[in-house]
Design a protein around this motif. Sequence first.
Motif, mmCIF file in Angstrom:
data_model
loop_
_atom_site.group_PDB
_atom_site.id
_atom_site.type_symbol
_atom_site.label_atom_id
_atom_site.label_comp_id
_atom_site.label_asym_id
_atom_site.label_seq_id
_atom_site.Cartn_x
_atom_site.Cartn_y
_atom_site.Cartn_z
ATOM 1 N N ALA A 243 7.383 31.031 12.958
ATOM 2 C CA ALA A 243 8.323 30.055 12.367
ATOM 3 C C ALA A 243 8.836 30.848 11.456
ATOM 4 N N ALA A 244 7.968 30.813 10.630
ATOM 5 C CA ALA A 244 8.158 31.516 9.445
ATOM 6 C C ALA A 244 8.938 33.206 9.483
ATOM 7 N N ALA A 245 8.237 33.610 9.985
ATOM 8 C CA ALA A 245 8.682 35.601 10.218
ATOM 9 C C ALA A 245 9.573 35.626 10.978
ATOM 10 N N LEU A 246 10.176 34.498 11.886
ATOM 11 C CA LEU A 246 11.594 34.659 12.333
ATOM 12 C C LEU A 246 12.387 33.978 12.199
ATOM 13 N N ALA A 247 12.196 32.839 11.279
ATOM 14 C CA ALA A 247 13.555 32.611 10.392
ATOM 15 C C ALA A 247 14.043 33.215 8.827
ATOM 16 N N CYS B 11 13.120 36.298 10.079
ATOM 17 C CA CYS B 11 14.302 37.975 10.476
ATOM 18 C C CYS B 11 15.916 37.551 10.964
ATOM 19 N N ALA B 12 15.840 35.976 10.874
ATOM 20 C CA ALA B 12 17.124 35.156 10.919
ATOM 21 C C ALA B 12 18.585 35.424 9.943
ATOM 22 N N ALA B 13 17.352 35.373 8.567
ATOM 23 C CA ALA B 13 17.771 35.171 7.364
ATOM 24 C C ALA B 13 18.079 36.575 6.972
ATOM 25 N N ALA B 14 17.074 37.243 7.445
ATOM 26 C CA ALA B 14 17.138 38.458 6.486
ATOM 27 C C ALA B 14 18.389 39.970 7.424
ATOM 28 N N LEU C 237 13.802 48.032 7.151
ATOM 29 C CA LEU C 237 12.293 47.751 6.320
ATOM 30 C C LEU C 237 11.504 46.435 6.302
ATOM 31 N N VAL C 238 12.635 45.504 5.433
ATOM 32 C CA VAL C 238 12.514 43.930 5.926
ATOM 33 C C VAL C 238 12.617 43.642 6.740
ATOM 34 N N LEU C 239 12.963 43.462 8.119
ATOM 35 C CA LEU C 239 13.526 43.509 9.228
ATOM 36 C C LEU C 239 12.468 43.395 10.109
ATOM 37 N N GLY D 206 27.582 38.621 23.553
ATOM 38 C CA GLY D 206 26.124 40.424 23.113
ATOM 39 C C GLY D 206 25.926 40.084 22.119
ATOM 40 N N ARG D 207 25.423 37.841 21.631
ATOM 41 C CA ARG D 207 25.442 37.612 20.267
ATOM 42 C C ARG D 207 23.660 36.796 20.928
ATOM 43 N N GLU D 208 23.003 38.120 21.466
ATOM 44 C CA GLU D 208 22.099 37.397 22.291
ATOM 45 C C GLU D 208 20.402 37.250 20.842
ATOM 46 N N GLU D 209 20.824 38.328 20.308
ATOM 47 C CA GLU D 209 19.604 38.573 19.099
ATOM 48 C C GLU D 209 20.041 37.503 18.021
ATOM 49 N N GLU D 210 20.710 36.643 17.716
ATOM 50 C CA GLU D 210 21.013 35.686 16.740
ATOM 51 C C GLU D 210 20.579 34.451 17.269
ATOM 52 N N ARG D 211 20.957 34.268 18.245
ATOM 53 C CA ARG D 211 20.107 33.123 19.633
ATOM 54 C C ARG D 211 18.746 33.438 19.621
ATOM 55 N N THR D 212 18.334 34.640 19.982
ATOM 56 C CA THR D 212 16.850 34.475 20.254
ATOM 57 C C THR D 212 16.077 34.455 18.926
ATOM 58 N N ARG D 213 16.218 34.723 18.512
ATOM 59 C CA ARG D 213 15.895 34.067 17.122
ATOM 60 C C ARG D 213 15.354 32.876 16.700
ATOM 61 N N TYR D 214 16.832 32.247 16.795
ATOM 62 C CA TYR D 214 16.789 30.787 16.642
ATOM 63 C C TYR D 214 16.489 30.081 17.532
ATOM 64 N N VAL D 215 15.880 30.580 18.604
ATOM 65 C CA VAL D 215 15.211 29.830 20.004
ATOM 66 C C VAL D 215 13.910 30.198 19.722
ATOM 67 N N SER D 216 13.518 31.748 19.445
ATOM 68 C CA SER D 216 12.673 31.509 19.634
ATOM 69 C C SER D 216 11.853 30.562 18.236
ATOM 70 N N CYS D 217 11.774 30.936 16.900
ATOM 71 C CA CYS D 217 11.370 29.577 16.003
ATOM 72 C C CYS D 217 11.281 28.613 16.041
ATOM 73 N N ALA D 218 12.526 28.138 17.375
ATOM 74 C CA ALA D 218 11.986 26.741 17.271
ATOM 75 C C ALA D 218 10.888 25.998 18.192
#
Length: 195
Positions: free
Chosen positions: A57-61, A63-66, A74-76, A137-149
Amino acid sequence: AHAGPTPGGAAVGIFDYHLGNVTTGLALDAAAVLVTLHLVDVLGRRLCQVLFFLAAAAALAGCAAAADSDAPILVLGLLYGIARVAQGAAATAAWVALPELWPTEVRGRGCAAAQVFSRAGSTAFIAAIAQDASVDGREEERTRYVSCALACVGCVIAATLPETEGVRLERAAAAGEEEEAAARVRARLVRLRQG
Protein backbone atom coordinates in the motif's frame (compact mmCIF):
# COMPACT_ATOMS: atom_id res chain seq x y z
CA ALA A 1 4.94 -5.41 -17.94
CA HIS A 2 4.82 -2.59 -20.43
CA ALA A 3 2.51 -2.98 -23.39
CA GLY A 4 3.60 -1.98 -26.85
CA PRO A 5 6.89 -1.74 -28.66
CA THR A 6 9.77 -0.63 -26.47
CA PRO A 7 12.97 1.05 -27.65
CA GLY A 8 15.93 -1.30 -27.58
CA GLY A 9 14.07 -4.52 -28.18
CA ALA A 10 11.29 -6.26 -30.02
CA ALA A 11 7.86 -6.76 -28.54
CA VAL A 12 6.62 -10.36 -28.34
CA GLY A 13 3.43 -12.24 -27.64
CA ILE A 14 -0.21 -11.52 -28.31
CA PHE A 15 -0.17 -8.46 -26.04
CA ASP A 16 3.09 -7.05 -27.47
CA TYR A 17 4.94 -7.26 -24.16
CA HIS A 18 8.64 -6.52 -24.20
CA LEU A 19 10.56 -9.66 -23.23
CA GLY A 20 12.80 -7.72 -20.80
CA ASN A 21 9.77 -6.40 -18.92
CA VAL A 22 8.23 -9.86 -18.65
CA THR A 23 11.53 -11.29 -17.40
CA THR A 24 11.85 -8.53 -14.81
CA GLY A 25 8.29 -9.20 -13.63
CA LEU A 26 8.97 -12.91 -13.28
CA ALA A 27 12.19 -12.20 -11.35
CA LEU A 28 10.29 -9.93 -8.94
CA ASP A 29 7.61 -12.59 -8.47
CA ALA A 30 10.27 -15.21 -7.75
CA ALA A 31 11.91 -12.86 -5.24
CA ALA A 32 8.55 -12.41 -3.50
CA VAL A 33 8.11 -16.17 -3.10
CA LEU A 34 11.66 -16.72 -1.85
CA VAL A 35 11.42 -13.88 0.69
CA THR A 36 8.06 -15.12 1.94
CA LEU A 37 9.05 -18.75 2.28
CA HIS A 38 11.83 -17.67 4.63
CA LEU A 39 9.91 -15.05 6.64
CA VAL A 40 6.60 -16.89 6.99
CA ASP A 41 8.14 -19.28 9.53
CA VAL A 42 10.20 -16.57 11.25
CA LEU A 43 7.51 -13.88 11.66
CA GLY A 44 4.34 -15.94 11.34
CA ARG A 45 1.69 -16.00 8.67
CA ARG A 46 -0.49 -13.14 9.89
CA LEU A 47 2.33 -10.69 10.60
CA CYS A 48 3.90 -11.40 7.19
CA GLN A 49 0.62 -10.68 5.45
CA VAL A 50 0.03 -7.47 7.41
CA LEU A 51 3.58 -6.16 6.86
CA PHE A 52 3.65 -7.03 3.16
CA PHE A 53 0.20 -5.57 2.50
CA LEU A 54 1.28 -2.38 4.32
CA ALA A 55 4.49 -2.22 2.27
CA ALA A 56 2.49 -2.73 -0.93
CA ALA A 57 0.00 0.00 0.00
CA ALA A 58 2.81 2.43 0.87
CA ALA A 59 4.71 1.67 -2.34
CA LEU A 60 1.56 2.00 -4.46
CA ALA A 61 0.68 5.30 -2.78
CA GLY A 62 4.25 6.39 -3.49
CA CYS A 63 3.81 5.35 -7.13
CA ALA A 64 0.68 7.45 -7.42
CA ALA A 65 2.37 10.46 -5.82
CA ALA A 66 5.54 10.03 -7.90
CA ALA A 67 3.59 9.70 -11.15
CA ASP A 68 1.50 12.79 -10.33
CA SER A 69 4.63 14.84 -9.53
CA ASP A 70 6.64 13.74 -12.59
CA ALA A 71 9.29 12.04 -10.43
CA PRO A 72 12.28 10.42 -12.15
CA ILE A 73 11.54 7.10 -13.84
CA LEU A 74 14.06 5.38 -11.57
CA VAL A 75 12.04 6.33 -8.47
CA LEU A 76 8.82 5.17 -10.09
CA GLY A 77 10.41 1.89 -11.19
CA LEU A 78 11.82 1.26 -7.71
CA LEU A 79 8.44 1.88 -6.10
CA TYR A 80 6.69 -0.40 -8.59
CA GLY A 81 9.28 -3.10 -7.91
CA ILE A 82 8.75 -2.82 -4.15
CA ALA A 83 4.98 -2.91 -4.63
CA ARG A 84 5.17 -5.97 -6.87
CA VAL A 85 7.40 -7.91 -4.48
CA ALA A 86 5.30 -6.87 -1.45
CA GLN A 87 2.01 -7.84 -3.11
CA GLY A 88 3.43 -11.14 -4.28
CA ALA A 89 4.83 -11.86 -0.82
CA ALA A 90 1.51 -11.04 0.87
CA ALA A 91 -0.34 -13.33 -1.53
CA THR A 92 2.19 -16.12 -0.97
CA ALA A 93 1.84 -15.79 2.81
CA ALA A 94 -1.94 -15.93 2.43
CA TRP A 95 -1.73 -19.13 0.38
CA VAL A 96 0.55 -20.67 3.01
CA ALA A 97 -1.89 -19.80 5.81
CA LEU A 98 -5.10 -20.66 3.96
CA PRO A 99 -5.03 -24.47 4.35
CA GLU A 100 -4.22 -24.02 8.04
CA LEU A 101 -7.39 -21.96 8.59
CA TRP A 102 -9.86 -24.56 7.33
CA PRO A 103 -10.96 -27.61 9.32
CA THR A 104 -9.84 -30.87 7.78
CA GLU A 105 -13.26 -31.97 6.57
CA VAL A 106 -13.79 -28.80 4.46
CA ARG A 107 -10.17 -27.87 3.68
CA GLY A 108 -10.30 -28.96 0.04
CA ARG A 109 -13.60 -27.19 -0.65
CA GLY A 110 -12.50 -24.08 1.27
CA CYS A 111 -9.20 -23.75 -0.59
CA ALA A 112 -10.94 -24.38 -3.93
CA ALA A 113 -13.56 -21.71 -3.18
CA ALA A 114 -10.81 -19.24 -2.23
CA GLN A 115 -9.01 -20.01 -5.49
CA VAL A 116 -12.21 -19.43 -7.49
CA PHE A 117 -12.84 -16.09 -5.77
CA SER A 118 -9.20 -15.11 -6.28
CA ARG A 119 -9.38 -15.81 -10.01
CA ALA A 120 -12.80 -14.16 -10.38
CA GLY A 121 -11.52 -11.06 -8.57
CA SER A 122 -8.43 -10.91 -10.76
CA THR A 123 -10.54 -11.24 -13.90
CA ALA A 124 -13.00 -8.56 -12.74
CA PHE A 125 -10.11 -6.21 -11.90
CA ILE A 126 -8.55 -6.71 -15.35
CA ALA A 127 -11.94 -6.11 -17.00
CA ALA A 128 -12.43 -2.91 -14.98
CA ILE A 129 -9.01 -1.63 -16.03
CA ALA A 130 -9.74 -2.45 -19.67
CA GLN A 131 -13.06 -0.58 -19.42
CA ASP A 132 -11.29 2.44 -17.91
CA ALA A 133 -8.74 2.40 -20.71
CA SER A 134 -11.44 2.43 -23.36
CA VAL A 135 -13.29 5.34 -21.72
CA ASP A 136 -10.66 8.01 -21.17
CA GLY A 137 -7.18 6.45 -21.18
CA ARG A 138 -6.56 7.12 -17.45
CA GLU A 139 -6.38 3.46 -16.39
CA GLU A 140 -2.90 3.73 -14.89
CA GLU A 141 -3.96 6.42 -12.41
CA ARG A 142 -7.08 4.53 -11.34
CA THR A 143 -5.17 1.26 -11.15
CA ARG A 144 -2.66 2.75 -8.70
CA TYR A 145 -5.35 4.05 -6.37
CA VAL A 146 -7.53 0.93 -6.57
CA SER A 147 -4.50 -1.33 -6.00
CA CYS A 148 -3.47 0.76 -2.99
CA ALA A 149 -7.00 0.54 -1.55
CA LEU A 150 -7.11 -3.23 -2.10
CA ALA A 151 -3.75 -3.64 -0.35
CA CYS A 152 -5.17 -1.70 2.63
CA VAL A 153 -8.24 -3.97 2.69
CA GLY A 154 -5.96 -7.02 2.53
CA CYS A 155 -3.99 -5.66 5.48
CA VAL A 156 -7.13 -5.21 7.59
CA ILE A 157 -8.41 -8.68 6.72
CA ALA A 158 -5.03 -10.27 7.47
CA ALA A 159 -4.86 -8.49 10.83
CA THR A 160 -8.19 -10.05 11.87
CA LEU A 161 -7.24 -13.64 10.98
CA PRO A 162 -5.90 -16.01 13.61
CA GLU A 163 -2.19 -16.83 13.57
CA THR A 164 -1.69 -20.30 12.12
CA GLU A 165 2.11 -20.52 12.36
CA GLY A 166 3.03 -23.59 14.38
CA VAL A 167 -0.49 -25.02 14.21
CA ARG A 168 -0.43 -28.51 12.74
CA LEU A 169 -3.09 -29.26 10.18
CA GLU A 170 -4.48 -31.97 12.46
CA ARG A 171 -5.15 -29.26 15.07
CA ALA A 172 -7.28 -27.35 12.59
CA ALA A 173 -9.81 -30.17 12.63
CA ALA A 174 -13.39 -29.57 13.69
CA ALA A 175 -14.45 -30.41 17.22
CA GLY A 176 -14.66 -34.15 17.78
CA GLU A 177 -12.60 -35.12 14.74
CA GLU A 178 -9.34 -35.02 16.65
CA GLU A 179 -10.67 -37.29 19.39
CA GLU A 180 -11.95 -39.78 16.82
CA ALA A 181 -8.56 -39.83 15.07
CA ALA A 182 -6.76 -40.34 18.40
CA ALA A 183 -9.13 -43.20 19.28
CA ARG A 184 -8.39 -44.88 15.93
CA VAL A 185 -4.64 -44.57 16.54
CA ARG A 186 -4.99 -46.03 20.06
CA ALA A 187 -7.03 -48.94 18.69
CA ARG A 188 -4.33 -49.65 16.07
CA LEU A 189 -1.61 -49.57 18.72
CA VAL A 190 -3.57 -52.03 20.87
CA ARG A 191 -4.01 -54.37 17.89
CA LEU A 192 -0.27 -54.14 17.09
CA ARG A 193 0.65 -55.04 20.68
CA GLN A 194 -1.77 -57.97 20.71
CA GLY A 195 -0.91 -59.36 17.38
